[in-house]
Design a protein around this motif. Structure first.
Motif, mmCIF file in Angstrom:
data_model
loop_
_atom_site.group_PDB
_atom_site.id
_atom_site.type_symbol
_atom_site.label_atom_id
_atom_site.label_comp_id
_atom_site.label_asym_id
_atom_site.label_seq_id
_atom_site.Cartn_x
_atom_site.Cartn_y
_atom_site.Cartn_z
ATOM 1 N N LEU A 6 86.047 11.199 -14.737
ATOM 2 C CA LEU A 6 84.660 11.511 -15.117
ATOM 3 C C LEU A 6 84.641 12.373 -16.371
ATOM 4 C CD1 LEU A 6 82.403 12.457 -12.104
ATOM 5 C CD2 LEU A 6 82.197 10.568 -13.660
ATOM 6 N N LEU A 7 85.506 13.392 -16.399
ATOM 7 C CA LEU A 7 85.535 14.295 -17.556
ATOM 8 C C LEU A 7 86.000 13.556 -18.806
ATOM 9 C CD1 LEU A 7 86.860 17.643 -16.094
ATOM 10 C CD2 LEU A 7 84.562 17.040 -16.785
ATOM 11 N N GLU A 38 85.519 10.513 -19.434
ATOM 12 C CA GLU A 38 84.416 9.709 -19.925
ATOM 13 C C GLU A 38 83.405 10.563 -20.673
ATOM 14 O OE1 GLU A 38 81.564 7.466 -17.497
ATOM 15 O OE2 GLU A 38 80.842 7.641 -19.538
ATOM 16 N N ALA A 39 83.211 11.809 -20.197
ATOM 17 C CA ALA A 39 82.201 12.649 -20.825
ATOM 18 C C ALA A 39 82.670 13.185 -22.174
ATOM 19 C CB ALA A 39 81.846 13.802 -19.892
ATOM 20 N N PHE A 40 83.981 13.444 -22.316
ATOM 21 C CA PHE A 40 84.429 14.192 -23.491
ATOM 22 C C PHE A 40 85.105 13.359 -24.558
ATOM 23 C CE2 PHE A 40 83.777 17.727 -20.644
ATOM 24 C CZ PHE A 40 83.235 18.663 -21.514
ATOM 25 N N ASN A 74 79.885 2.154 -19.655
ATOM 26 C CA ASN A 74 80.863 3.224 -19.524
ATOM 27 C C ASN A 74 81.935 2.851 -18.521
ATOM 28 O OD1 ASN A 74 77.861 4.614 -19.591
ATOM 29 N ND2 ASN A 74 79.298 5.295 -21.136
ATOM 30 N N LYS A 95 76.957 16.719 -20.403
ATOM 31 C CA LYS A 95 77.540 15.964 -21.498
ATOM 32 C C LYS A 95 76.830 14.633 -21.693
ATOM 33 C CE LYS A 95 80.738 16.372 -24.075
ATOM 34 N NZ LYS A 95 80.743 16.999 -25.406
ATOM 35 N N LYS A 96 76.340 14.085 -20.593
ATOM 36 C CA LYS A 96 75.623 12.810 -20.693
ATOM 37 C C LYS A 96 74.203 13.024 -21.200
ATOM 38 C CE LYS A 96 78.351 9.662 -19.545
ATOM 39 N NZ LYS A 96 78.404 8.266 -19.962
ATOM 40 N N ILE A 116 84.025 21.374 -7.836
ATOM 41 C CA ILE A 116 83.672 19.951 -7.877
ATOM 42 C C ILE A 116 82.235 19.771 -8.359
ATOM 43 C CG2 ILE A 116 83.322 17.915 -6.456
ATOM 44 C CD1 ILE A 116 85.687 18.740 -4.809
ATOM 45 N N THR A 144 90.710 12.690 -5.303
ATOM 46 C CA THR A 144 89.631 13.555 -5.768
ATOM 47 C C THR A 144 89.910 14.026 -7.187
ATOM 48 O OG1 THR A 144 89.639 14.397 -3.522
ATOM 49 C CG2 THR A 144 88.197 15.491 -5.083
ATOM 50 N N GLU A 172 82.903 5.539 -15.721
ATOM 51 C CA GLU A 172 82.058 5.618 -14.526
ATOM 52 C C GLU A 172 82.537 4.635 -13.472
ATOM 53 O OE1 GLU A 172 77.935 4.989 -15.437
ATOM 54 O OE2 GLU A 172 77.812 7.049 -16.170
ATOM 55 N N ILE A 231 81.983 20.369 -12.068
ATOM 56 C CA ILE A 231 82.382 19.220 -12.890
ATOM 57 C C ILE A 231 81.238 18.217 -12.971
ATOM 58 C CG2 ILE A 231 83.895 17.218 -12.945
ATOM 59 C CD1 ILE A 231 86.153 18.930 -12.209
ATOM 60 N N LEU A 275 87.728 13.019 -10.551
ATOM 61 C CA LEU A 275 87.007 14.008 -11.360
ATOM 62 C C LEU A 275 87.497 13.984 -12.803
ATOM 63 C CD1 LEU A 275 86.909 17.007 -8.882
ATOM 64 C CD2 LEU A 275 85.037 15.528 -9.530
ATOM 65 N N PHE A 335 86.514 25.797 -4.427
ATOM 66 C CA PHE A 335 86.889 24.400 -4.665
ATOM 67 C C PHE A 335 85.642 23.518 -4.667
ATOM 68 C CE2 PHE A 335 88.879 20.334 -3.279
ATOM 69 C CZ PHE A 335 89.711 20.195 -4.370
ATOM 70 N N ILE A 341 78.858 19.610 -15.508
ATOM 71 C CA ILE A 341 79.340 19.405 -16.880
ATOM 72 C C ILE A 341 79.114 17.951 -17.291
ATOM 73 C CG2 ILE A 341 81.420 19.329 -18.298
ATOM 74 C CD1 ILE A 341 82.476 21.671 -16.666
ATOM 75 N N TYR A 342 79.379 17.049 -16.348
ATOM 76 C CA TYR A 342 79.224 15.620 -16.637
ATOM 77 C C TYR A 342 77.784 15.301 -17.010
ATOM 78 C CZ TYR A 342 79.361 10.602 -15.996
ATOM 79 O OH TYR A 342 79.266 9.265 -16.190
#
Lengths: 483, 118
Positions: free
Chosen positions: A23-24, A26-28, A105, B111-112, B101, A16, A108, B104, A20, B97, B107-108
């Motif tokens: 993913l971050l 990839e975004a930043f 990407n 950002k996209k 999740i 997990t 992803e 995030i 995650l 928690f 945020i993704y």
């Protein structure tokens, strides 16, 4: 929540977290650096998962029930998870650089692989209907997206849509089955359901419970791609990008087998009419026959591998039948060994196929690999070896896997099934060797004139080559690992 | 046990029967005089000025998907908010928690630039 619990769910937490994080990333992080960073991160994540699974397996002395029996960390589940993680690791190694050819990407793609692996691991250790269903969906949804990851290719889109619709259909069966079982027993945990089904007080509802189990089995059979529900397999495998096909053919199938095995071992005694067993026998026979005979007439290599995958599903079902016929002391090592070997050789075959593809063009027909064995001696050697192994030629691990399955079937007096299995395995030699023949046909193929192979394809195919050869000569090491 | 379900059976038969009979009565006894006004789609009394078969921007579908996602979050939050006093600190931790999740994920998609309309 104590240390034992945390240790039990450590692989889930790692997957997990890393998923995650990727993913971050990839975004930043901007495009050029993101790819390498995401790759290294997910590789480290999968390796960490593999290590934690191994340490759990080594330190395993008693089955660990977590969260009130929702998860069970037992030997079988861990062994299946290790096979799955191994497959995912190889797929990740293969996808380096290749992934940007099929999708913009990379991050992803990597995080989807990680989330799918997370779902698979949760599936292998799930112990009640709720956890089982949620983890099955975590896995399936990620794989639906992966099948359509190449958005520019019509075929990939078609494959994803087909997989999604048929998958949703099979999920409906599964849910209906779970609802029936819950209605008949009022329980969610596997063990509680089994007790409720066997108890006298519950006798009037037994038939409803069995109906539910049969519906659940339909869902399983769809996921593993056995006979009556196999038509999606070739279409989806052909359309999806090769790398995703490799992932689906190995990891998804292993996870589905893990939960099928757990379900069957828990519930088949509850079915006193013996319907489940006789249905499974018929399914096994038809799956072996259908898969092998349909593979004979294919002209597309990916479709051929899809049909041969159906045939291998049949062999594994045969091993499951053999294990079920001795419920007191079931021996599941042949199943685990075969799945390990099947994962290795299938990923290996795909590694060579992907390595031989140029640019966005994938290897599709027999003509595409004509003469490959002369142009790239090593690649050709690996490919020939993997197909020999799939066919079950001695000295390869594929032979050992088949040998142990048929041995188990014969020792449990399933003679007719074993004979059908062996005869269909003989049929399969024809189409596997056809590929090898095309590899070494001496004719000009301009496809591979100026072409150098990248290190990651070589690494993946070399690793699998070594493992398949090693397990073929010393199968006892594989047995020791899985026992 | 089984007798308890008998009223439900009768109920469903009556409901289906009533619905069918209403539909059939309207079909056989109702007069039908079509005119232009009657066949037009109803648009709050305003005269329709366009075809209703239009293309939607694909972003609408994305927004709808995200709505469902955060809608489900509420479905989990409400029972938790009602009962978390009776549960231990672990319940608080677990919910945060879960929110983490989801955060995030948010945020993704931010950002996209999924919410940017151009």
């Amino acid at each position: 929540m104590n240390i034992t619990t945390l240790n039990g769910i450590l692989p889930i937490l790692i997957l997990t977290g890393v998923g995650l994080l990727v993913l971050l990333v990839e975004a930043f992080i901007e495009r050029d650096r993101e790819r390498r960073f995401a790759f290294i991160l997910s590789l480290a994540g999968i390796i960490a998962t593999l290590v934690s699974l191994f340490s759990q397996l080594v330190h395993h002395d008693a089955d660990l029930l977590l969260f009130g029996g929702a998860l069970i960390v037992d030997h079988t589940g861990l062994a299946f998870s290790i096979i799955i993680c191994l497959g995912a690791l190889l797929v990740l190694i293969l996808s380096h650089r290749h992934v940007t050819r099929i999708h913009r990407n990379a991050g992803e793609f990597y995080s989807l692989i990680l989330f799918a692996t997370l779902g698979m691991h949760a599936l292998t250790i799930s112990n009640d209907m709720m956890t089982f269903f949620v983890s099955l969906e975590v896995m399936s949804v990620a794989v639906y997206i992966l099948a359509g990851v190449n958005r520019k290719s019509l075929k990939s889109n078609e494959s994803a849509l087909k997989y999604l619709i048929l998958g949703a259909f099979s999920t409906a069966f599964l849910l209906l089955g779970i609802a029936f079982v819950y209605g008949a027993t009022g329980q969610m945990g596997f063990m509680e359901i089994k007790e409720a089904l066997l108890s006298e007080a519950n006798a009037p509802f037994q038939s409803v419970g069995i109906l539910g189990l049969i519906l659940i089995m339909v869902g399983f059979i769809f996921k593993i791609g056995a006979f009556p529900f196999q038509q999606w397999v070739p279409d989806v495998y052909e359309g999806a990008p090769s790398i995703v096909t490799a992932f689906m053919a190995t990891c998804v199938k292993t996870a589905a087998f893990a939960i099928l095995l757990r379900g069957l071992f828990t519930f088949f005694q509850a079915d006193e009419s013996g319907f489940l067993m006789s249905a499974l026998t018929v399914i096994t026979v038809l799956t072996m026959i259908f898969g092998n005979f349909m593979a004979l007439i294919q002209s597309n290599i990916k479709r051929l591998i899809a049909y041969s995958g159906i045939a291998h599903t049949g062999y594994i079902l045969l091993a499951i039948l053999a294990a079920l016929s001795d419920p007191a002391k079931p021996d599941i090592t042949p199943i685990l060994f075969y799945l390990l070997v099947y994962t290795l050789m299938t990923v290996g075959a795909f590694a060579v196929l992907i390595g031989a593809s140029r640019g966005g063009e994938e290897v599709e027909t027999f003509e595409d690999i004509r003469g490959l064995g002369y142009k790239h001696k090593l690649l050709g050697l690996f490919m020939a070896f993997f197909f020999f192994s799939l066919a079950g030629i001695p000295s390869t691990a594929g032979f050992m896997g088949k040998f142990f399955i048929f041995k188990a079937a014969i020792s449990k007096e399933l003679y007719a099934l074993a004979v059908i299995g062996i005869l269909t395995a003989v049929v399969s030699v024809y189409y596997y060797l056809k590929i090898v023949v095309y590899l070494y046909l001496k004719e000009e193929n301009r496809r591979y004139e100026k072409y150098s192979i990248q290190w990651n394809y070589l690494l993946a195919s070399f690793l699998t080559f070594l493992l398949v050869l090693f397990l073929g000569i010393f199968p006892q090491f594989g047995f020791k690992l899985l026992k | 046990m089984k007798e308890n379900y008998f009223p439900i059976l009768i109920y469903s038969i009556v409901v289906i029967g009533l619905a069918l009979s209403f539909l059939m009565m309207a079909q056989y006894f109702g007069p039908r005089r079509k005119s232009k006004q009657k066949l037009e789609p109803y648009e709050c009394g305003v005269e329709p000025f366009d075809s209703h078969r239009r293309k939607f921007h694909v972003k609408f579908y994305l927004i709808a998907t995200f709505f469902i996602l955060f809608d489900i979050e509420t479905v989990f939050l409400i029972p938790w908010a009602v009962t978390f006093k009776e549960m231990s600190m672990i319940a608080v931790f677990e919910m945060f928690f879960f929110l983490f999740i989801l955060g995030i994920g948010l945020i993704y998609i931010l950002k996209k630039r999924v919410f940017d309309w151009d």
